[in-house]
Design a protein around this motif. Structure first.
Motif, PDB file in Angstrom:
ATOM      1  N   SER B  74     -15.533   6.683 -10.963  1.00 40.68           N
ATOM      2  CA  SER B  74     -15.151   5.294 -11.217  1.00 40.68           C
ATOM      3  C   SER B  74     -13.958   5.256 -12.164  1.00 40.68           C
ATOM      4  CB  SER B  74     -16.325   4.532 -11.832  1.00 40.68           C
ATOM      5  OG  SER B  74     -15.866   3.357 -12.452  1.00 40.68           O
ATOM      6  N   PRO B  75     -12.872   4.609 -11.785  1.00 43.33           N
ATOM      7  CA  PRO B  75     -11.712   4.516 -12.677  1.00 43.33           C
ATOM      8  C   PRO B  75     -12.068   3.857 -14.010  1.00 43.33           C
ATOM      9  CG  PRO B  75     -11.138   3.802 -10.470  1.00 43.33           C
ATOM     10  CD  PRO B  75     -12.623   3.980 -10.484  1.00 43.33           C
ATOM     11  N   ALA B  76     -12.983   2.903 -13.995  1.00 43.67           N
ATOM     12  CA  ALA B  76     -13.341   2.231 -15.239  1.00 43.67           C
ATOM     13  C   ALA B  76     -13.993   3.215 -16.211  1.00 43.67           C
ATOM     14  CB  ALA B  76     -14.293   1.062 -14.961  1.00 43.67           C
ATOM     15  N   GLY B 131     -15.891  -3.189 -22.370  1.00 44.10           N
ATOM     16  CA  GLY B 131     -16.039  -4.241 -21.367  1.00 44.10           C
ATOM     17  C   GLY B 131     -15.913  -3.688 -19.956  1.00 44.10           C
ATOM     18  N   ALA B 132     -14.930  -2.822 -19.730  1.00 43.23           N
ATOM     19  CA  ALA B 132     -14.703  -2.284 -18.386  1.00 43.23           C
ATOM     20  C   ALA B 132     -15.894  -1.466 -17.919  1.00 43.23           C
ATOM     21  CB  ALA B 132     -13.430  -1.437 -18.394  1.00 43.23           C
ATOM     22  N   SER B 135     -19.094  -3.669 -17.383  1.00 41.46           N
ATOM     23  CA  SER B 135     -19.173  -4.511 -16.191  1.00 41.46           C
ATOM     24  C   SER B 135     -19.423  -3.679 -14.943  1.00 41.46           C
ATOM     25  CB  SER B 135     -17.901  -5.340 -16.048  1.00 41.46           C
ATOM     26  OG  SER B 135     -16.834  -4.527 -15.684  1.00 41.46           O
ATOM     27  N   VAL B 136     -18.816  -2.486 -14.862  1.00 43.36           N
ATOM     28  CA  VAL B 136     -19.072  -1.630 -13.693  1.00 43.36           C
ATOM     29  C   VAL B 136     -20.529  -1.168 -13.687  1.00 43.36           C
ATOM     30  CG1 VAL B 136     -18.598   0.662 -12.766  1.00 43.36           C
ATOM     31  CG2 VAL B 136     -16.737  -0.877 -13.257  1.00 43.36           C
ATOM     32  N   TYR B 138     -23.010  -2.711 -14.988  1.00 44.20           N
ATOM     33  CA  TYR B 138     -23.865  -3.857 -14.683  1.00 44.20           C
ATOM     34  C   TYR B 138     -23.923  -4.084 -13.174  1.00 44.20           C
ATOM     35  CZ  TYR B 138     -26.063  -8.377 -15.175  1.00 44.20           C
ATOM     36  OH  TYR B 138     -26.945  -9.415 -15.104  1.00 44.20           O
ATOM     37  N   VAL B 139     -22.779  -3.936 -12.512  1.00 50.10           N
ATOM     38  CA  VAL B 139     -22.782  -4.063 -11.051  1.00 50.10           C
ATOM     39  C   VAL B 139     -23.652  -2.963 -10.445  1.00 50.10           C
ATOM     40  CG1 VAL B 139     -21.365  -3.960  -8.974  1.00 50.10           C
ATOM     41  CG2 VAL B 139     -20.538  -5.174 -10.966  1.00 50.10           C
ATOM     42  N   GLY B 140     -23.563  -1.739 -10.999  1.00 49.98           N
ATOM     43  CA  GLY B 140     -24.396  -0.655 -10.493  1.00 49.98           C
ATOM     44  C   GLY B 140     -25.876  -0.916 -10.701  1.00 49.98           C
ATOM     45  N   VAL B 152     -26.897   0.926  -7.570  1.00 45.17           N
ATOM     46  CA  VAL B 152     -26.754   2.380  -7.624  1.00 45.17           C
ATOM     47  C   VAL B 152     -27.857   2.979  -8.492  1.00 45.17           C
ATOM     48  CG1 VAL B 152     -25.219   4.251  -8.297  1.00 45.17           C
ATOM     49  CG2 VAL B 152     -24.274   2.171  -7.331  1.00 45.17           C
TER      50      VAL B 152
END
Lengths: 194, 194
Positions: B74-76, B131-132, B135-136, B138-140, B152
């Protein structure tokens, strides 16, 4: 005998007292105060633009059935709008306070000196919100093949352009907040006697 | 005539010069310097923990075929590791500088006073990275049904716990950086004559 005409001695002009230069301490302080107001206005304007752009970024795709894309569908974007709204609100208040103290110097120096606390907190909030929204938008733009997250921006191009613009403006707001904090620190350190 | 006994005037005691109190400026400055060093150490330690936890968060699922989950997917999360590494590096340098100036007061006050610029920049970087990555992650954790991004963390539970711990520690580092900036500002404003 005709007397020689006396040489007319031009009257020595009394040295005109030059107007005393204004005390040199006020001038830099004024520059600081003006820069302070301008930076705060920029933070307010960019936070406002950021929130408005993000809030109006709704796009509805009609095929095969209507599916709208809104910022409320992502917690990260909701946090972004909330954080930038808070930043806009507080930067408006501090702009007004800073402007008032520029018009009436010395009215409320004690209060103004505490604005830097607000600025530091806003910097943390705006930077984290920019990171959160940016990373979600990046996933929407590029997808993630490892975990099977598809690209969203191929379908919702206008929505993603709005998101990108909004995030760019909030990045600008973060930079302005950094400058604002550093300006306050520099202005404080100028007041310390050598 | 017996003279009346003169009233014995008690000798006026010469006002004993009280021992001059130690200059009040040194004592708070020492406290500030100690707090400064402690906060910087905390920032360094949390950045280090955050990077180490994130870097060791690899987890491989064996069914149906081996699929590893790493932060490099993940880039984040890559940005997170880079940002926290930078924060750890600079907080280590400033910790050493601050510690040295605590041992030898007045050696390098000019340099130390510029550390606040580093702190403000690090605050922006660490907050945005938190933050970055947050948020990633949290989506996972929750997925996003609107755009079809699956969860995920149901499959990679240990990986997600590592991510969560790392992000929590970096949030702590952000708070420490805010305190560090405010401490520097307070310490500066203490030096301004009333």
């Amino acid at each position: 005998m005709a007397s020689e005409p006396e040489k007319v001695v031009p009257p020595v002009e009394a040295p005109v007292a030059e107007p005393a230069p204004p005390p040199s301490t006020t001038r830099p302080t004024d520059y600081f105060a003006v820069a302070d107001v301008v930076l705060r206005l920029l933070v307010f304007a960019s936070a406002l633009v950021s929130v408005v752009v993000m809030s109006t970024s709704k796009e509805t795709e009609m095929l095969p059935n209507p599916r709208p894309a809104k910022f409320t569908q992502s917690p990260a974007l909701i946090y972004f709008v909330a954080a930038l709204s808070v930043a806009g609100f507080f930067s408006l208040i501090t702009t007004l306070g800073s402007l008032y103290s520029l018009i009436k110097p010395g009215c409320c120096a004690k209060i103004i000196s505490h604005f830097i606390v607000i600025d530091v907190l806003l910097l943390g909030i705006v930077a984290s919100a920019t990171g959160a929204a940016g990373s979600v938008t990046y996933v929407g733009l590029k997808g993630n093949t490892y975990v099977g997250w598809g690209k969203v921006c191929t379908m919702y191009g206008k929505f993603c352009r709005y998101l990108g613009a909004s995030i760019g403006v909030s990045l600008f707001a973060s930079v302005m907040l950094v400058l604002l904090v550093l300006l306050s620190v520099y202005s404080l350190s100028k007041k310390i006697p050598k």
